[in-house]
Design a protein around this motif. Structure first.
Motif, PDB file in Angstrom:
ATOM      1  N   ARG A   1       0.858  -1.188   0.000  1.00  0.00           N
ATOM      2  CA  ARG A   1       0.000   0.000   0.000  1.00  0.00           C
ATOM      3  C   ARG A   1       0.896   1.240   0.000  1.00  0.00           C
ATOM      4  NH1 ARG A   1      -5.175  -0.103   3.293  1.00  0.00           N
ATOM      5  NH2 ARG A   1      -5.753  -1.123   1.365  1.00  0.00           N
ATOM      6  N   VAL A   2       0.644   2.124  -0.937  1.00  0.00           N
ATOM      7  CA  VAL A   2       1.403   3.371  -1.073  1.00  0.00           C
ATOM      8  C   VAL A   2       0.728   4.417  -0.197  1.00  0.00           C
ATOM      9  CG1 VAL A   2       2.194   5.112  -2.712  1.00  0.00           C
ATOM     10  CG2 VAL A   2       2.019   2.729  -3.434  1.00  0.00           C
ATOM     11  N   ARG A   3       1.532   5.084   0.631  1.00  0.00           N
ATOM     12  CA  ARG A   3       0.987   6.096   1.549  1.00  0.00           C
ATOM     13  C   ARG A   3       1.774   7.393   1.407  1.00  0.00           C
ATOM     14  NH1 ARG A   3      -2.330   4.376   5.894  1.00  0.00           N
ATOM     15  NH2 ARG A   3      -1.466   6.108   7.083  1.00  0.00           N
ATOM     16  N   LEU A   4       1.048   8.507   1.565  1.00  0.00           N
ATOM     17  CA  LEU A   4       1.659   9.835   1.515  1.00  0.00           C
ATOM     18  C   LEU A   4       1.076  10.662   2.648  1.00  0.00           C
ATOM     19  CD1 LEU A   4       0.882   9.079  -1.748  1.00  0.00           C
ATOM     20  CD2 LEU A   4       2.619  10.830  -1.892  1.00  0.00           C
ATOM     21  N   ALA A   5       1.927  11.238   3.449  1.00  0.00           N
ATOM     22  CA  ALA A   5       1.463  12.065   4.566  1.00  0.00           C
ATOM     23  C   ALA A   5       1.410  13.531   4.147  1.00  0.00           C
ATOM     24  CB  ALA A   5       2.404  11.904   5.759  1.00  0.00           C
ATOM     25  N   ASP A   6       0.401  14.221   4.656  1.00  0.00           N
ATOM     26  CA  ASP A   6       0.245  15.664   4.437  1.00  0.00           C
ATOM     27  C   ASP A   6       0.307  16.054   2.962  1.00  0.00           C
ATOM     28  OD1 ASP A   6      -0.064  16.037   7.136  1.00  0.00           O
ATOM     29  OD2 ASP A   6       2.021  16.594   7.489  1.00  0.00           O
ATOM     30  N   THR A   7      -0.328  15.268   2.125  1.00  0.00           N
ATOM     31  CA  THR A   7      -0.365  15.553   0.692  1.00  0.00           C
ATOM     32  C   THR A   7      -1.820  15.548   0.243  1.00  0.00           C
ATOM     33  OG1 THR A   7       1.741  14.393   0.433  1.00  0.00           O
ATOM     34  CG2 THR A   7       0.502  14.860  -1.570  1.00  0.00           C
TER      35      THR A   7
ATOM     36  N   LEU B   1       2.434   8.212  13.016  1.00  0.00           N
ATOM     37  CA  LEU B   1       3.511   9.004  13.615  1.00  0.00           C
ATOM     38  C   LEU B   1       4.755   8.934  12.742  1.00  0.00           C
ATOM     39  CD1 LEU B   1       4.659  10.703  15.901  1.00  0.00           C
ATOM     40  CD2 LEU B   1       5.177   8.578  17.118  1.00  0.00           C
ATOM     41  N   GLU B   2       5.075   7.759  12.238  1.00  0.00           N
ATOM     42  CA  GLU B   2       6.260   7.595  11.375  1.00  0.00           C
ATOM     43  C   GLU B   2       6.141   8.452  10.119  1.00  0.00           C
ATOM     44  OE1 GLU B   2       8.758   4.110   9.044  1.00  0.00           O
ATOM     45  OE2 GLU B   2       6.951   3.582  10.137  1.00  0.00           O
ATOM     46  N   GLU B   3       4.960   8.504   9.530  1.00  0.00           N
ATOM     47  CA  GLU B   3       4.758   9.323   8.331  1.00  0.00           C
ATOM     48  C   GLU B   3       4.910  10.804   8.649  1.00  0.00           C
ATOM     49  OE1 GLU B   3       1.783   6.250   6.029  1.00  0.00           O
ATOM     50  OE2 GLU B   3       0.936   7.749   7.389  1.00  0.00           O
ATOM     51  N   LYS B   4       4.374  11.235   9.774  1.00  0.00           N
ATOM     52  CA  LYS B   4       4.534  12.640  10.183  1.00  0.00           C
ATOM     53  C   LYS B   4       6.016  12.974  10.370  1.00  0.00           C
ATOM     54  CE  LYS B   4       0.332  14.338  10.754  1.00  0.00           C
ATOM     55  NZ  LYS B   4      -0.122  15.575  10.162  1.00  0.00           N
ATOM     56  N   MET B   5       6.770  12.059  10.972  1.00  0.00           N
ATOM     57  CA  MET B   5       8.202  12.285  11.185  1.00  0.00           C
ATOM     58  C   MET B   5       8.943  12.364   9.852  1.00  0.00           C
ATOM     59  SD  MET B   5       8.442  12.754  14.355  1.00  0.00           S
ATOM     60  CE  MET B   5      10.213  12.795  14.513  1.00  0.00           C
ATOM     61  N   THR B   6       8.529  11.570   8.869  1.00  0.00           N
ATOM     62  CA  THR B   6       9.135  11.627   7.540  1.00  0.00           C
ATOM     63  C   THR B   6       8.919  12.996   6.919  1.00  0.00           C
ATOM     64  OG1 THR B   6       8.838   9.258   7.194  1.00  0.00           O
ATOM     65  CG2 THR B   6       9.112  10.609   5.226  1.00  0.00           C
ATOM     66  N   VAL B   7       7.713  13.532   7.050  1.00  0.00           N
ATOM     67  CA  VAL B   7       7.407  14.859   6.508  1.00  0.00           C
ATOM     68  C   VAL B   7       8.279  15.915   7.189  1.00  0.00           C
ATOM     69  CG1 VAL B   7       5.624  16.650   6.364  1.00  0.00           C
ATOM     70  CG2 VAL B   7       5.068  14.280   5.797  1.00  0.00           C
ATOM     71  N   ILE B   8       8.400  15.838   8.503  1.00  0.00           N
ATOM     72  CA  ILE B   8       9.225  16.805   9.242  1.00  0.00           C
ATOM     73  C   ILE B   8      10.686  16.685   8.827  1.00  0.00           C
ATOM     74  CG2 ILE B   8      10.124  17.370  11.551  1.00  0.00           C
ATOM     75  CD1 ILE B   8       7.286  16.573  12.602  1.00  0.00           C
ATOM     76  N   ASP B   9      11.180  15.462   8.683  1.00  0.00           N
ATOM     77  CA  ASP B   9      12.576  15.222   8.308  1.00  0.00           C
ATOM     78  C   ASP B   9      12.890  15.770   6.923  1.00  0.00           C
ATOM     79  OD1 ASP B   9      15.200  14.030   8.812  1.00  0.00           O
ATOM     80  OD2 ASP B   9      14.620  12.604   7.221  1.00  0.00           O
ATOM     81  N   ARG B  10      11.937  15.696   5.998  1.00  0.00           N
ATOM     82  CA  ARG B  10      12.162  16.152   4.627  1.00  0.00           C
ATOM     83  C   ARG B  10      11.942  17.653   4.436  1.00  0.00           C
ATOM     84  NH1 ARG B  10       9.665  11.599   0.568  1.00  0.00           N
ATOM     85  NH2 ARG B  10      10.916   9.868   1.307  1.00  0.00           N
TER      86      ARG B  10
END
Length: 71
Positions: A26-32, A57-66
């Protein structure tokens, strides 16, 4: 998003610079916004269904990291 062509979808969304991750197939995208995802997929000729769900939470952290660092 759900698609039988998850690898193509992942590659297209990654090339578009979107914060894409995989959970199984499953492909997921946070805050998009869903419209942004649909446009990127259509541009790449990939079909699938886009669903809006809560980010992990992991997806939110990915957005913050990028995110670009403010100087």
């Amino acid at each position: 998003m759900d698609t039988e062509h998850w690898a193509d979808a992942f590659a297209a969304l990654d090339r578009a610079g979107l914060p894409v991750t995989l959970t199984g197939r499953r492909v997921r995208l946070a805050d998009t916004p869903p419209g942004t995802v649909r446009e990127a997929l259509e541009s790449a000729g990939v079909t699938g269904e886009v669903h809006e769900v809560q980010a992990t939470l992991e997806e939110k952290m990915t957005v913050i990291d990028r995110a670009p660092a403010d100087v």
